[in-house]
Scaffold this motif. Sequence first.
Motif, mmCIF file in Angstrom:
data_model
loop_
_atom_site.group_PDB
_atom_site.id
_atom_site.type_symbol
_atom_site.label_atom_id
_atom_site.label_comp_id
_atom_site.label_asym_id
_atom_site.label_seq_id
_atom_site.Cartn_x
_atom_site.Cartn_y
_atom_site.Cartn_z
ATOM 1 N N ASP A 63 0.814 -1.210 0.000
ATOM 2 C CA ASP A 63 0.000 0.000 0.000
ATOM 3 C C ASP A 63 0.850 1.264 0.000
ATOM 4 N N GLY A 266 4.204 6.892 4.265
ATOM 5 C CA GLY A 266 3.360 7.005 3.088
ATOM 6 C C GLY A 266 2.755 8.381 2.910
ATOM 7 N N ARG A 270 2.701 6.982 -2.787
ATOM 8 C CA ARG A 270 3.150 5.610 -3.053
ATOM 9 C C ARG A 270 4.438 5.659 -3.881
#
Length: 306
Positions: A63, A266, A270
């Motif tokens: 993720d 994050g 990404r």
Amino acid sequence: MPIQWFPGHMASARKKAAEALAAIDVVIEVTDARLPEASSNPMIDELRRFRNRPCLKLLNKADLADPAVTRAWMDHYNRQPGVRAVAITAKNAAEVARVPVLCRQLAPHRDDGVKPLRMMIMGIPNVGKSTLMNALLKRKVAKVGDEPAVTKHQQTLDLGPGMTLTDTPGMMWPKIAYDADGYMLAASHAIGRNAVIDEEVAAFLGAILLERYPALLAARYRLDPAGLDGPALLDAVARRRGCLLKGGGLDLEKAALILLVDYRSGALGRISLETPETRAAMIAAARAASAAGEPESDQAIDDEEA
């Protein structure tokens, strides 16, 4: 400065893992999806090949990684014999639930109900092994932390009917061959801070981000990345975030930590630090430099930044 990190307990962990591997059917190798190859311990591949064991390679923290790059890495690994690569986020229960099923596919001889399917989780520090272990068992059995080398001891537990799971401490290898790998690992918090200089690591990370993800930098810090290099980016972040020392100088250490934490969490977006192509180019350049008698480590860093 080259980065090396091999705490004393890791030599013992390697020995115990090698011994346990004799009774294991499938190796589950957990890597960081943002740097799958740099975060893959070559000793793990060596040990499993010696025992001729298949490998489920989990690109964890997917993720946080660039999805297009992750797909390229999965294609790369799935062409290798005895390897199945899957991108997951260990905090996602549905994705974790697929792991035992995939392991059974790699060891069909253990589907006879006679002997249990025996799996072992391996990987470097801070790639999410303990989070995966806890998610698979649906209870907290492994200590989880945001510092590398939290797990110190090997343990084996039952994972439902006909399955066992062995968790191993995070293992580095004695010598990191490419300086770029050391910097990528440090940027991703797989190496203890006592072994690195945050400003150097952040400048290295910044150079990659400027080359591959300038729009993310511009959006996060409200700056124009054109014409900047790694150190200049730290200067710009320090100014934008008001990182000042007494007397008015820039607090570059604080700015470095801001950049590193934004990447690790994050908050920047990404991001992947390597692709199969940049990896191949880095290794080729390092070998060419070595053959020419040039310092291999410097060339490896320069190529990875490019």
